[in-house]
Design an enzyme around this catalytic site. Structure first.
Site, mmCIF file in Angstrom:
data_model
loop_
_atom_site.group_PDB
_atom_site.id
_atom_site.type_symbol
_atom_site.label_atom_id
_atom_site.label_comp_id
_atom_site.label_asym_id
_atom_site.label_seq_id
_atom_site.Cartn_x
_atom_site.Cartn_y
_atom_site.Cartn_z
ATOM 1 N N HIS A 51 0.915 -1.271 0.046
ATOM 2 C CA HIS A 51 0.129 0.110 -0.006
ATOM 3 C C HIS A 51 0.799 1.361 -0.041
ATOM 4 O O HIS A 51 1.997 1.102 0.149
ATOM 5 C CB HIS A 51 -0.966 0.061 1.210
HETATM 6 P P1 TYD Z 1 -1.560 -2.337 7.677
HETATM 7 O O1 TYD Z 1 -0.815 -1.235 7.626
HETATM 8 O O2 TYD Z 1 -2.015 -3.090 6.215
HETATM 9 O O3 TYD Z 1 -0.157 -3.432 7.944
HETATM 10 P P2 TYD Z 1 1.183 -3.756 7.207
HETATM 11 O O4 TYD Z 1 1.611 -2.395 6.156
HETATM 12 O O5 TYD Z 1 2.107 -3.895 8.182
HETATM 13 O O6 TYD Z 1 1.097 -4.794 6.087
HETATM 14 O O7 TYD Z 1 -2.361 -2.894 8.779
HETATM 15 C C1 TYD Z 1 -2.582 -3.982 9.118
HETATM 16 C C2 TYD Z 1 -3.931 -4.040 9.787
HETATM 17 O O8 TYD Z 1 -3.768 -3.464 11.297
HETATM 18 C C3 TYD Z 1 -5.037 -3.355 9.130
HETATM 19 O O9 TYD Z 1 -6.440 -3.919 9.355
HETATM 20 C C4 TYD Z 1 -5.213 -2.082 9.847
HETATM 21 C C5 TYD Z 1 -4.734 -2.079 11.337
HETATM 22 N N1 TYD Z 1 -3.949 -0.881 11.833
HETATM 23 C C6 TYD Z 1 -4.549 -0.330 12.932
HETATM 24 O O10 TYD Z 1 -5.907 -0.578 13.314
HETATM 25 N N2 TYD Z 1 -3.957 0.651 13.579
HETATM 26 C C7 TYD Z 1 -2.822 1.155 13.119
HETATM 27 O O11 TYD Z 1 -2.126 2.041 13.609
HETATM 28 C C8 TYD Z 1 -2.167 0.305 11.845
HETATM 29 C C9 TYD Z 1 -0.584 0.641 11.553
HETATM 30 C C10 TYD Z 1 -2.968 -0.808 11.312
#
Ligand code: TYD
Length: 133
Positions: A51
């Site tokens: 993303h």
């Molecule tokens: P995501 O940012 O997509 O993780 P990565 O980049 O490590 O793959 O987040 C994963 C999940 O966690 C998504 O459902 C959103 C949740 N999340 C929160 O609720 N709060 C936060 O501060 C973050 C970073 C993620």
């Protein structure tokens, strides 16, 4: 002007005999953090990220283990980093597509410039590519 990713080498305070402290503070950060989160126990075959963000800027630190980080910026440049030392961070500019792979013991700390907001995410790669045009 579009910012580029870069390594932040946090100072190591201490010695081999005593161990170390590294500090993230106003003087060595490109923004005032609004949030810190960490990820861990990621299986080695899993790629995280996938993303970009409209406004969020981040610094990733591998406080344990190793992280392979790939960043594609809004200008289409690709940057690859191996984070394998707890005093080393990488600044990720806004509007950058990122993917991460982790060693089994990796703990990734993220220092974030804004609060969590799902609306700030661009999770569709084609949508991201449209931004770069
Ligand atoms: P995501 O940012 O997509 O993780 P990565 O980049 O490590 O793959 O987040 C994963 C999940 O966690 C998504 O459902 C959103 C949740 N999340 C929160 O609720 N709060 C936060 O501060 C973050 C970073 C993620």
């Amino acid at each position: 002007m579009n910012k580029k990713p870069y390594i932040i080498d946090f100072k190591k305070i201490g010695s081999p005999a005593l161990g170390y402290i590294s500090v993230a503070e106003k003087e060595n950060l490109p923004f005032i953090p609004q949030r810190i989160y960490w990820t861990y126990f990621t299986p080695e075959d899993v790629e995280r990220g996938g993303h970009a963000h409209i406004h969020l800027e981040q610094i990733l630190v591998s406080v344990a283990g190793k992280i392979d980080l790939k960043i594609e910026t809004i200008t289409g440049e690709i940057f690859e980093f191996v984070l394998d030392a707890p005093h080393k961070g990488v600044f990720i500019p806004k509007k950058s597509w990122r993917t991460m792979k982790y060693s089994h013991n990796a703990v990734q700390m993220c220092i974030a410039s804004i609060e969590y907001d799902e609306k700030d995410y661009i999770r569709d790669y084609d949508e991201f590519l449209n931004l770069t045009k």
